[in-house]
Each structure stands twice: as C-alpha cells, then as structure tokens.
Design a protein around this motif. Structure first.
Motif, PDB file in Angstrom:
ATOM      1  N   ALA A 101       0.806  -1.221   0.000  1.00 56.09           N
ATOM      2  CA  ALA A 101       0.000   0.000   0.000  1.00 56.09           C
ATOM      3  C   ALA A 101       0.840   1.272   0.000  1.00 56.09           C
ATOM      4  N   TYR A 102       1.970   1.257   0.694  1.00 52.83           N
ATOM      5  CA  TYR A 102       2.697   2.505   0.949  1.00 52.83           C
ATOM      6  C   TYR A 102       4.058   2.630   0.266  1.00 52.83           C
ATOM      7  N   GLN A 103       4.562   1.563  -0.312  1.00 53.90           N
ATOM      8  CA  GLN A 103       5.912   1.609  -0.878  1.00 53.90           C
ATOM      9  C   GLN A 103       6.080   2.725  -1.908  1.00 53.90           C
ATOM     10  N   GLU A 104       5.129   2.873  -2.816  1.00 53.01           N
ATOM     11  CA  GLU A 104       5.269   3.908  -3.857  1.00 53.01           C
ATOM     12  C   GLU A 104       5.302   5.312  -3.250  1.00 53.01           C
ATOM     13  N   TYR A 105       4.539   5.533  -2.160  1.00 52.89           N
ATOM     14  CA  TYR A 105       4.507   6.849  -1.520  1.00 52.89           C
ATOM     15  C   TYR A 105       5.784   7.105  -0.729  1.00 52.89           C
ATOM     16  N   VAL A 106       6.282   6.086  -0.071  1.00 53.14           N
ATOM     17  CA  VAL A 106       7.546   6.220   0.659  1.00 53.14           C
ATOM     18  C   VAL A 106       8.664   6.553  -0.323  1.00 53.14           C
ATOM     19  N   LYS A 107       8.707   5.858  -1.451  1.00 52.46           N
ATOM     20  CA  LYS A 107       9.723   6.144  -2.472  1.00 52.46           C
ATOM     21  C   LYS A 107       9.563   7.567  -3.008  1.00 52.46           C
ATOM     22  N   HIS A 108       8.324   7.984  -3.229  1.00 56.94           N
ATOM     23  CA  HIS A 108       8.060   9.326  -3.762  1.00 56.94           C
ATOM     24  C   HIS A 108       8.582  10.411  -2.809  1.00 56.94           C
ATOM     25  N   PHE A 109       8.294  10.271  -1.529  1.00 55.16           N
ATOM     26  CA  PHE A 109       8.642  11.327  -0.579  1.00 55.16           C
ATOM     27  C   PHE A 109      10.039  11.195   0.013  1.00 55.16           C
ATOM     28  N   ASP A 151     -14.901 -14.595   3.421  1.00 57.78           N
ATOM     29  CA  ASP A 151     -15.006 -16.007   3.005  1.00 57.78           C
ATOM     30  C   ASP A 151     -13.851 -16.852   3.565  1.00 57.78           C
ATOM     31  N   GLY A 152     -13.508 -16.607   4.831  1.00 58.36           N
ATOM     32  CA  GLY A 152     -12.465 -17.388   5.490  1.00 58.36           C
ATOM     33  C   GLY A 152     -11.040 -16.997   5.123  1.00 58.36           C
ATOM     34  N   LYS A 153     -10.874 -15.953   4.296  1.00 57.92           N
ATOM     35  CA  LYS A 153      -9.539 -15.521   3.869  1.00 57.92           C
ATOM     36  C   LYS A 153      -9.210 -14.164   4.475  1.00 57.92           C
ATOM     37  N   ASP A 154      -7.968 -14.010   4.919  1.00 58.47           N
ATOM     38  CA  ASP A 154      -7.488 -12.721   5.421  1.00 58.47           C
ATOM     39  C   ASP A 154      -7.205 -11.830   4.214  1.00 58.47           C
ATOM     40  N   ILE A 155      -7.951 -10.714   4.125  1.00 58.72           N
ATOM     41  CA  ILE A 155      -7.833  -9.876   2.923  1.00 58.72           C
ATOM     42  C   ILE A 155      -7.330  -8.469   3.218  1.00 58.72           C
ATOM     43  N   GLY A 156      -7.082  -8.155   4.489  1.00 55.12           N
ATOM     44  CA  GLY A 156      -6.613  -6.823   4.817  1.00 55.12           C
ATOM     45  C   GLY A 156      -6.603  -6.593   6.306  1.00 55.12           C
ATOM     46  N   TYR A 157      -6.388  -5.339   6.662  1.00 54.95           N
ATOM     47  CA  TYR A 157      -6.465  -5.003   8.079  1.00 54.95           C
ATOM     48  C   TYR A 157      -6.953  -3.575   8.270  1.00 54.95           C
ATOM     49  N   VAL A 161      -6.987   5.000  11.359  1.00 56.41           N
ATOM     50  CA  VAL A 161      -5.550   4.996  11.128  1.00 56.41           C
ATOM     51  C   VAL A 161      -5.195   4.289   9.823  1.00 56.41           C
ATOM     52  N   ASN A 162      -5.704   3.090   9.628  1.00 56.94           N
ATOM     53  CA  ASN A 162      -5.402   2.315   8.421  1.00 56.94           C
ATOM     54  C   ASN A 162      -6.595   1.471   8.012  1.00 56.94           C
ATOM     55  N   ILE A 163      -6.864   1.460   6.744  1.00 58.31           N
ATOM     56  CA  ILE A 163      -7.724   0.455   6.116  1.00 58.31           C
ATOM     57  C   ILE A 163      -6.943   0.010   4.883  1.00 58.31           C
ATOM     58  N   ILE A 164      -6.418  -1.197   4.943  1.00 60.04           N
ATOM     59  CA  ILE A 164      -5.630  -1.684   3.813  1.00 60.04           C
ATOM     60  C   ILE A 164      -6.214  -3.018   3.363  1.00 60.04           C
ATOM     61  N   ILE A 165      -6.546  -3.095   2.086  1.00 62.74           N
ATOM     62  CA  ILE A 165      -7.147  -4.274   1.474  1.00 62.74           C
ATOM     63  C   ILE A 165      -6.165  -4.828   0.432  1.00 62.74           C
ATOM     64  N   LYS A 166      -6.025  -6.146   0.384  1.00 60.22           N
ATOM     65  CA  LYS A 166      -5.178  -6.759  -0.645  1.00 60.22           C
ATOM     66  C   LYS A 166      -5.638  -6.289  -2.023  1.00 60.22           C
ATOM     67  N   PRO A 167      -4.691  -6.036  -2.924  1.00 59.14           N
ATOM     68  CA  PRO A 167      -5.048  -5.511  -4.253  1.00 59.14           C
ATOM     69  C   PRO A 167      -6.118  -6.328  -4.983  1.00 59.14           C
ATOM     70  N   GLU A 168      -6.066  -7.635  -4.878  1.00 57.73           N
ATOM     71  CA  GLU A 168      -7.037  -8.457  -5.609  1.00 57.73           C
ATOM     72  C   GLU A 168      -8.461  -8.355  -5.064  1.00 57.73           C
TER      73      GLU A 168
END
Length: 181
Positions: free
Chosen positions: A23-31, A61-67, A80-87
């Motif tokens: 979620a954050y790698q591109e923003y960390v690299k940018h800044f 559906d029984g799968k961990d998809i984010g936090y 603070v955070n809502i992060i969902i797997k890209p798929e």
C-alpha cells in the motif's frame, strides 16, 4: 460482500507488513527516495508494539484480505489504516468499513489522513472529510458531519451525483452566508 474482523495475533506480522509495503511503498519512495526494508521493519516493529491491540484483520469467506486499525482518545476518533489486498480492492469493502467506522463515531470528531499523492483522498473528500492540515507528506482531514449526513442520505435514496453536489454547494453557500451576518 460481507466481511468480518478478527483480532491481530503474532502470526499476522508478515501479512500486515506485506500489506503496508504494497500500500505505501510507492509513496515512501516518492517522498523519501527509497524503500529500505530493514528501516521499514524497524518502523513496523514499533508500530506493532504500540498498536497490536487495536489491529483487526479483515476476513472475507475465510480468507485474510486486509487489516483495519483505529483509535479513540477522548472525543477524537482516528481511522488509522484500512488496507485491502489488491485483488480484493474495487469491491467496496474498504469504503464500507470506512462508512461503518464513521457511523459508529458520529458523536466524536472523526479524523483521517493519507499521503498527499494517494488518490484515496478523493473518496475521503466525497464522504465529507475536509482538509485541516498539510505536512510535507500527508493531508490531515476532519469529517464535516453535515456533509457526511447529506451524502449518506442522498446516496441511500439513489440521488444522482450531480444533484448531491448541487445540494452540498447550496449548503456551503448557506453556511458562508450565516457566518457573514
């Protein structure tokens, strides 16, 4: 799609780190110019130590998809955070979590922030958040409850977006007129 939450446990460390990295790698690299895994693990370890009791794993559906994590301090509530797997993105899950968190805390001052270059800010503005501060890297926002309630009422009734924006604009003009008199 109906999601549930479960509490964070130590087995979730890699899941959460990988989600934050995606979620954050591109923003960390940018800044900051680069993503240093070792340094990010140091930051992340401190984050986990401080926030572990607030972190909820999003399950579908029984799968961990984010936090999700949030905090309430006095009358101030922060998402603070809502992060969902890209798929799993694009299905409204993150938006539903955000709306449910807002609804549950309308009696509080509701805050959220994001990287300045993150397009999610458009969703936050649409839901009624207003910018209250900018740092070098982030936009900090507070929920305008009147805008949120207007948005929620109009979208619940199936009102077209153009009519909603006209109503919100009219509402803002009325508020400005009240302040000047």
């Amino acid at each position: 799609m109906k999601y549930t939450f479960r509490n964070y446990n130590d087995n979730d460390y890699n899941l959460i780190f990988d989600l934050k990295k995606q979620a954050y790698q591109e923003y960390v690299k940018h800044f900051w110019g680069l993503w240093d895994d070792e340094k990010q693990h140091e930051f992340f370890d401190n984050y986990i130590k401080a926030q572990r009791n607030r972190i909820k794993i999003i399950v579908l559906d029984g799968k961990d998809i984010g936090y999700f994590d949030d905090k309430l301090c006095g009358n101030e509530y922060e998402i603070v955070n809502i992060i969902i797997k890209p798929e799993y993105q694009g299905n409204g899950i993150g938006t539903e979590i955000l709306k449910n968190a807002i609804k549950a805390h309308l009696k509080n001052e509701v805050h959220i922030q994001c990287f300045k270059t993150n397009p999610v800010k458009n969703l936050y503005f649409k839901l009624g958040f207003e910018e209250i501060e900018q740092t070098k890297t982030h936009i900090k926002m507070e929920l305008n409850k009147e805008k949120y309630i207007a948005y929620a009422n109009y979208t619940k009734c199936g009102v077209k977006k153009e009519k909603l924006w006209k109503h919100l604009f009219y509402h803002q003009v009325l508020q400005l007129m009240k302040r000047t008199h």
